[in-house]
Design a protein around this motif. Structure first.
Motif, PDB file in Angstrom:
ATOM      1  N   LEU A   1     -35.781 -22.463 -43.248  1.00 10.14           N
ATOM      2  CA  LEU A   1     -34.367 -22.778 -43.077  1.00 10.14           C
ATOM      3  C   LEU A   1     -33.770 -23.388 -44.340  1.00 10.14           C
ATOM      4  O   LEU A   1     -32.679 -23.964 -44.303  1.00 10.14           O
ATOM      5  N   ARG A   2     -34.467 -23.260 -45.470  1.00 10.77           N
ATOM      6  CA  ARG A   2     -33.986 -23.845 -46.720  1.00 10.77           C
ATOM      7  C   ARG A   2     -32.587 -23.362 -47.095  1.00 10.77           C
ATOM      8  O   ARG A   2     -31.737 -24.171 -47.476  1.00 10.77           O
ATOM      9  N   PRO A   3     -32.295 -22.046 -46.995  1.00  8.44           N
ATOM     10  CA  PRO A   3     -30.927 -21.612 -47.330  1.00  8.44           C
ATOM     11  C   PRO A   3     -29.875 -22.253 -46.426  1.00  8.44           C
ATOM     12  O   PRO A   3     -28.780 -22.575 -46.873  1.00  8.44           O
ATOM     13  N   LEU A   4     -30.207 -22.417 -45.140  1.00  8.02           N
ATOM     14  CA  LEU A   4     -29.284 -23.070 -44.220  1.00  8.02           C
ATOM     15  C   LEU A   4     -29.029 -24.505 -44.652  1.00  8.02           C
ATOM     16  O   LEU A   4     -27.881 -24.976 -44.659  1.00  8.02           O
ATOM     17  N   VAL A   5     -30.102 -25.203 -45.011  1.00  5.72           N
ATOM     18  CA  VAL A   5     -29.975 -26.591 -45.441  1.00  5.72           C
ATOM     19  C   VAL A   5     -29.074 -26.693 -46.665  1.00  5.72           C
ATOM     20  O   VAL A   5     -28.147 -27.511 -46.724  1.00  5.72           O
TER      21      VAL A   5
ATOM     22  N   THR B   1     -16.680 -38.132 -41.787  1.00  9.63           N
ATOM     23  CA  THR B   1     -16.563 -37.137 -40.725  1.00  9.63           C
ATOM     24  C   THR B   1     -17.738 -36.173 -40.775  1.00  9.63           C
ATOM     25  O   THR B   1     -18.295 -35.798 -39.741  1.00  9.63           O
ATOM     26  N   SER B   2     -18.138 -35.760 -41.975  1.00 12.04           N
ATOM     27  CA  SER B   2     -19.296 -34.873 -42.132  1.00 12.04           C
ATOM     28  C   SER B   2     -20.544 -35.524 -41.558  1.00 12.04           C
ATOM     29  O   SER B   2     -21.326 -34.878 -40.861  1.00 12.04           O
ATOM     30  N   LEU B   3     -20.731 -36.801 -41.837  1.00 10.15           N
ATOM     31  CA  LEU B   3     -21.899 -37.497 -41.319  1.00 10.15           C
ATOM     32  C   LEU B   3     -21.827 -37.622 -39.804  1.00 10.15           C
ATOM     33  O   LEU B   3     -22.835 -37.448 -39.118  1.00 10.15           O
ATOM     34  N   ARG B   4     -20.654 -37.888 -39.275  1.00 11.24           N
ATOM     35  CA  ARG B   4     -20.496 -37.976 -37.811  1.00 11.24           C
ATOM     36  C   ARG B   4     -20.918 -36.663 -37.160  1.00 11.24           C
ATOM     37  O   ARG B   4     -21.573 -36.644 -36.108  1.00 11.24           O
ATOM     38  N   GLU B   5     -20.520 -35.536 -37.769  1.00 11.82           N
ATOM     39  CA  GLU B   5     -20.854 -34.225 -37.216  1.00 11.82           C
ATOM     40  C   GLU B   5     -22.359 -33.984 -37.227  1.00 11.82           C
ATOM     41  O   GLU B   5     -22.931 -33.487 -36.250  1.00 11.82           O
ATOM     42  N   VAL B   6     -23.015 -34.331 -38.337  1.00 12.46           N
ATOM     43  CA  VAL B   6     -24.453 -34.133 -38.452  1.00 12.46           C
ATOM     44  C   VAL B   6     -25.201 -35.017 -37.452  1.00 12.46           C
ATOM     45  O   VAL B   6     -26.141 -34.566 -36.785  1.00 12.46           O
ATOM     46  N   VAL B   7     -24.781 -36.268 -37.330  1.00 11.87           N
ATOM     47  CA  VAL B   7     -25.424 -37.185 -36.383  1.00 11.87           C
ATOM     48  C   VAL B   7     -25.259 -36.675 -34.953  1.00 11.87           C
ATOM     49  O   VAL B   7     -26.199 -36.736 -34.150  1.00 11.87           O
ATOM     50  N   ALA B   8     -24.095 -36.129 -34.644  1.00 11.13           N
ATOM     51  CA  ALA B   8     -23.860 -35.599 -33.291  1.00 11.13           C
ATOM     52  C   ALA B   8     -24.812 -34.448 -32.989  1.00 11.13           C
ATOM     53  O   ALA B   8     -25.364 -34.355 -31.884  1.00 11.13           O
ATOM     54  N   ILE B   9     -25.030 -33.574 -33.980  1.00 11.43           N
ATOM     55  CA  ILE B   9     -25.947 -32.447 -33.779  1.00 11.43           C
ATOM     56  C   ILE B   9     -27.377 -32.950 -33.589  1.00 11.43           C
ATOM     57  O   ILE B   9     -28.106 -32.466 -32.722  1.00 11.43           O
ATOM     58  N   ARG B  10     -27.772 -33.921 -34.397  1.00 11.09           N
ATOM     59  CA  ARG B  10     -29.130 -34.474 -34.262  1.00 11.09           C
ATOM     60  C   ARG B  10     -29.330 -35.086 -32.878  1.00 11.09           C
ATOM     61  O   ARG B  10     -30.389 -34.909 -32.256  1.00 11.09           O
ATOM     62  N   GLN B  11     -28.322 -35.806 -32.395  1.00 11.01           N
ATOM     63  CA  GLN B  11     -28.445 -36.445 -31.082  1.00 11.01           C
ATOM     64  C   GLN B  11     -28.550 -35.401 -29.972  1.00 11.01           C
ATOM     65  O   GLN B  11     -29.350 -35.548 -29.037  1.00 11.01           O
ATOM     66  N   VAL B  12     -27.761 -34.335 -30.092  1.00 10.04           N
ATOM     67  CA  VAL B  12     -27.830 -33.255 -29.093  1.00 10.04           C
ATOM     68  C   VAL B  12     -29.217 -32.625 -29.083  1.00 10.04           C
ATOM     69  O   VAL B  12     -29.794 -32.347 -28.021  1.00 10.04           O
ATOM     70  N   LEU B  13     -29.776 -32.385 -30.267  1.00 11.64           N
ATOM     71  CA  LEU B  13     -31.120 -31.804 -30.354  1.00 11.64           C
ATOM     72  C   LEU B  13     -32.156 -32.721 -29.718  1.00 11.64           C
ATOM     73  O   LEU B  13     -33.008 -32.277 -28.942  1.00 11.64           O
ATOM     74  N   ASP B  14     -32.095 -34.020 -30.045  1.00 12.17           N
ATOM     75  CA  ASP B  14     -33.080 -34.963 -29.508  1.00 12.17           C
ATOM     76  C   ASP B  14     -32.996 -35.050 -27.989  1.00 12.17           C
ATOM     77  O   ASP B  14     -34.016 -35.089 -27.289  1.00 12.17           O
ATOM     78  N   LEU B  15     -31.790 -35.085 -27.454  1.00  8.19           N
ATOM     79  CA  LEU B  15     -31.633 -35.161 -25.999  1.00  8.19           C
ATOM     80  C   LEU B  15     -32.033 -33.846 -25.337  1.00  8.19           C
ATOM     81  O   LEU B  15     -32.634 -33.831 -24.268  1.00  8.19           O
ATOM     82  N   GLY B  16     -31.711 -32.730 -25.987  1.00  5.66           N
ATOM     83  CA  GLY B  16     -32.061 -31.428 -25.433  1.00  5.66           C
ATOM     84  C   GLY B  16     -33.557 -31.181 -25.371  1.00  5.66           C
ATOM     85  O   GLY B  16     -34.043 -30.425 -24.521  1.00  5.66           O
ATOM     86  N   LEU B  17     -34.292 -31.844 -26.273  1.00  5.35           N
ATOM     87  CA  LEU B  17     -35.750 -31.666 -26.317  1.00  5.35           C
ATOM     88  C   LEU B  17     -36.490 -32.690 -25.461  1.00  5.35           C
ATOM     89  O   LEU B  17     -37.735 -32.653 -25.394  1.00  5.35           O
ATOM     90  N   ALA B  18     -35.749 -33.583 -24.837  1.00  5.49           N
ATOM     91  CA  ALA B  18     -36.373 -34.689 -24.110  1.00  5.49           C
ATOM     92  C   ALA B  18     -37.421 -34.219 -23.098  1.00  5.49           C
ATOM     93  O   ALA B  18     -38.570 -34.692 -23.100  1.00  5.49           O
ATOM     94  N   ARG B  19     -37.062 -33.288 -22.225  1.00  2.00           N
ATOM     95  CA  ARG B  19     -37.986 -32.852 -21.182  1.00  2.00           C
ATOM     96  C   ARG B  19     -39.215 -32.164 -21.763  1.00  2.00           C
ATOM     97  O   ARG B  19     -40.328 -32.348 -21.266  1.00  2.00           O
TER      98      ARG B  19
ATOM     99  N   GLU C   1     -39.124 -27.440 -34.860  1.00  2.00           N
ATOM    100  CA  GLU C   1     -39.543 -28.377 -35.901  1.00  2.00           C
ATOM    101  C   GLU C   1     -38.744 -28.176 -37.173  1.00  2.00           C
ATOM    102  O   GLU C   1     -38.261 -29.136 -37.790  1.00  2.00           O
ATOM    103  N   GLN C   2     -38.587 -26.912 -37.593  1.00  2.00           N
ATOM    104  CA  GLN C   2     -37.852 -26.621 -38.816  1.00  2.00           C
ATOM    105  C   GLN C   2     -36.384 -26.998 -38.690  1.00  2.00           C
ATOM    106  O   GLN C   2     -35.792 -27.567 -39.613  1.00  2.00           O
ATOM    107  N   LEU C   3     -35.780 -26.686 -37.553  1.00  2.00           N
ATOM    108  CA  LEU C   3     -34.367 -26.971 -37.361  1.00  2.00           C
ATOM    109  C   LEU C   3     -34.106 -28.475 -37.350  1.00  2.00           C
ATOM    110  O   LEU C   3     -33.157 -28.956 -37.980  1.00  2.00           O
ATOM    111  N   THR C   4     -34.951 -29.224 -36.650  1.00  2.00           N
ATOM    112  CA  THR C   4     -34.779 -30.670 -36.583  1.00  2.00           C
ATOM    113  C   THR C   4     -34.997 -31.309 -37.947  1.00  2.00           C
ATOM    114  O   THR C   4     -34.254 -32.204 -38.360  1.00  2.00           O
TER     115      THR C   4
END
Length: 267
Positions: A103-107, A122-140, A192-195
């Motif tokens: 995912l290097r090109p994406l990064v 605002t950019s940081l807020r957006e990135v943090v929101a995505i990280r939080q969604v990923l962490d919660l989505g992977l919880a189960r 793993e790569q996306l996170t």
């Protein structure tokens, strides 16, 4: 009734969707792919149809021209662009090979996009929101994989994080190692790569935020320990609460910062 779709058909469908969602709209014009882009599609199809894997060699440039019926200049430009996307790797004197397709090109593109924004907060807020969604989505998934286990190395990491937080020392290295350790239990390389990619983007675009106070740092570190304890105990709800607690100090800091529009209105 289950319909089986070949890898080539799946690729073609995904390519059309990708072009639809990423290419700019031009009123009154029809987007026509360049010859190099068409050659890229052909080479990608070639890789899929022959079920080539990372590390497998592609034919020589001359052979590709013959096999695919395209010009040498089109092949060279297509390979150059595929290399930039980490789909192929070119080794001087050895040839062209299927790459790991990381995912290097994406990064790189997302870091650039965020860096060019007018409001870094605002950019940081957006990135943090995505990280939080990923962490919660992977919880189960994480809790299911870790329930009833004990991971000494992860407990050592959370212990080190708490110790550093008390001293108001940075614990970013332990933080990313901890999250990678959690994801290892899931056994999904793409996740793993996306996170990891979102973490890299987070650290790359983070502006000069006000220094975190000791209590906030300790709160964040202890939330990581609570995530681990809940996962090993099989407590999904407790894990989700710990994830929210993990982001709470950072979200409070971001909420107190002005947006670019607010800053402009004060001038």
């Amino acid at each position: 009734m289950v319909t089986h779709i070949s890898p080539s058909d799946r690729y073609e469908r995904a390519s059309k969707l990708a072009r639809f969602t990423t290419e700019p709209r031009r009123e009154g014009l029809i987007n026509v792919s360049s010859r190099a882009e068409e050659t890229m599609d052909i080479i990608e199809q070639y890789i899929i149809q022959r079920e080539l894997k990372p590390g497998d060699a592609l034919p020589t440039e001359a052979q590709l021209c013959t096999d695919l019926g395209v010009s040498r200049s089109s092949v060279r430009e297509a390979i150059r662009q595929l290399q930039a996307l980490d789909i192929v790797a070119v080794h001087q004197g050895r040839g062209t090979f299927v790459s790991n397709m990381s995912l290097r090109p994406l990064v790189k593109s997302m870091v650039m996009r965020a860096s060019l924004g007018t409001d870094s907060f605002t950019s940081l807020r957006e990135v943090v929101a995505i990280r939080q969604v990923l962490d919660l989505g992977l919880a189960r998934m994480i809790v299911s994989a870790m329930a009833g286990t004990h991971h000494d190395e992860l407990h050592e990491l959370t212990g080190a994080m708490v110790e550093k937080a008390v001293k108001q020392e940075d614990f970013a290295d332990e933080d990313i190692a901890f999250h990678r350790g959690l994801l290892t239990s899931v056994g999904n390389q793409l996740v793993e790569q996306l996170t990891s990619a979102m973490w890299i983007i987070h650290m790359a675009v983070i502006p000069d935020l006000p220094a975190g106070d000791r209590d906030s740092m300790v709160e964040t570190a202890q939330a990581h320990k609570a995530m681990l304890d809940a996962a090993e105990a099989g407590d999904v709800e407790g894990y989700e609460q710990a994830v929210d607690a993990h982001y709470a100090p950072l979200l409070r800091t971001l909420a107190d910062l002005p947006t670019d529009e607010e800053s402009g209105s004060q001038v």
